[in-house]
Scaffold this motif. Structure first.
Motif, PDB file in Angstrom:
ATOM      1  N   GLY A  81     -10.221  11.757 -20.188  1.00  0.00           N
ATOM      2  CA  GLY A  81     -11.070  12.610 -19.356  1.00  0.00           C
ATOM      3  C   GLY A  81     -11.389  13.931 -20.025  1.00  0.00           C
ATOM      4  N   SER A  82     -10.415  14.496 -20.704  1.00  0.00           N
ATOM      5  CA  SER A  82     -10.627  15.753 -21.415  1.00  0.00           C
ATOM      6  C   SER A  82     -11.626  15.577 -22.554  1.00  0.00           C
ATOM      7  CB  SER A  82      -9.288  16.265 -21.950  1.00  0.00           C
ATOM      8  OG  SER A  82      -9.472  17.446 -22.689  1.00  0.00           O
ATOM      9  N   PHE A  83     -11.485  14.490 -23.305  1.00  0.00           N
ATOM     10  CA  PHE A  83     -12.421  14.221 -24.402  1.00  0.00           C
ATOM     11  C   PHE A  83     -13.840  14.015 -23.868  1.00  0.00           C
ATOM     12  CE2 PHE A  83      -8.696  12.254 -26.914  1.00  0.00           C
ATOM     13  CZ  PHE A  83      -8.308  13.516 -27.368  1.00  0.00           C
ATOM     14  N   ARG A 124     -20.597  19.654 -25.453  1.00  0.00           N
ATOM     15  CA  ARG A 124     -21.049  19.981 -26.807  1.00  0.00           C
ATOM     16  C   ARG A 124     -22.292  19.234 -27.250  1.00  0.00           C
ATOM     17  NH1 ARG A 124     -15.461  20.212 -30.262  1.00  0.00           N
ATOM     18  NH2 ARG A 124     -14.587  22.006 -29.196  1.00  0.00           N
ATOM     19  N   ARG A 125     -22.697  18.225 -26.543  1.00  0.00           N
ATOM     20  CA  ARG A 125     -23.810  17.391 -26.978  1.00  0.00           C
ATOM     21  C   ARG A 125     -24.990  17.539 -26.027  1.00  0.00           C
ATOM     22  NH1 ARG A 125     -20.335  17.439 -30.180  1.00  0.00           N
ATOM     23  NH2 ARG A 125     -19.326  15.742 -31.274  1.00  0.00           N
ATOM     24  N   MET A 183     -25.356   8.127 -25.389  1.00  0.00           N
ATOM     25  CA  MET A 183     -24.907   7.066 -26.303  1.00  0.00           C
ATOM     26  C   MET A 183     -23.412   7.196 -26.611  1.00  0.00           C
ATOM     27  SD  MET A 183     -27.276   5.011 -26.784  1.00  0.00           S
ATOM     28  CE  MET A 183     -28.184   5.275 -25.311  1.00  0.00           C
ATOM     29  N   GLY A 184     -22.932   8.415 -26.730  1.00  0.00           N
ATOM     30  CA  GLY A 184     -21.503   8.628 -26.974  1.00  0.00           C
ATOM     31  C   GLY A 184     -20.653   8.152 -25.807  1.00  0.00           C
TER      32      GLY A 184
END
Length: 169
Positions: free
Chosen positions: A24-26, A33-34, A41-42
């Motif tokens: 969840g943090s990631f 950041r994106r 897509m990530g």
């Protein structure tokens, strides 16, 4: 009589929980950041990768088991969560369904209050009290009462949302 509380898994239950929190943090950092299609897509790619790894672990002998909170369960649940986050990100943050996003925004803005309110206020009882015997006649009442209870709770949260009153930690 004092009843001993124990955790049968001990550390083995804590480590996968940390893994779930890290996923969840990631995801949150990735969203922050994106931009645009790269974000989507990530999230979708990460979700599919987690599902594939979780499924592979399940096949080779580490079953998807919530009670044991296995690594395969963490990856499987995290994969579905990332996929759904990607879909909701595309629908709501991409601007395709902004009016529907309001429903979720109202709940999310006071999520702690929404969670705690159910412990102190029985919205189902209020609905049954207000609607009375009108709900007792049809089979629809089994589904209608929870929907009306949610609508009542959402209405309270909406009033707070409009007045910019938020319960935060």
């Amino acid at each position: 009589m004092y009843k001993e509380v124990r955790d049968p898994e001990g550390l083995f239950g804590v480590i996968p929980a940390i893994g779930t929190a890290l996923l969840g943090s990631f995801a949150g950092r990735w969203l922050g950041r994106r931009e645009g299609a790269r974000t989507l897509m990530g999230l979708l790619g990460g979700g599919l990768a987690c599902l594939a790894l979780g499924g592979l672990l399940d096949v080779i002998g580490l079953p998807i088991n919530k009670n044991l909170w296995t690594a395969s369960f963490v990856l499987w649940a995290g994969g579905w969560s990332l996929l759904l986050l990607g879909v909701f990100h595309a629908l709501f943050d991409g601007g395709r369904l902004p009016r529907l996003a309001l429903f979720f925004s109202v709940i999310g803005a006071n999520a702690i209050l929404a969670y705690l309110a159910g412990a102190f206020i029985d919205f189902r009882d209020i609905v049954e009290l207000v609607c009375g015997r009108g709900l007792e006649r049809g089979k629809l009442s089994a589904a209608l009462v929870p929907v009306l209870a949610l609508a009542l709770q959402w209405s309270v949260l909406y009033v707070l949302y409009r007045r910019r009153i938020f319960l935060r930690v």
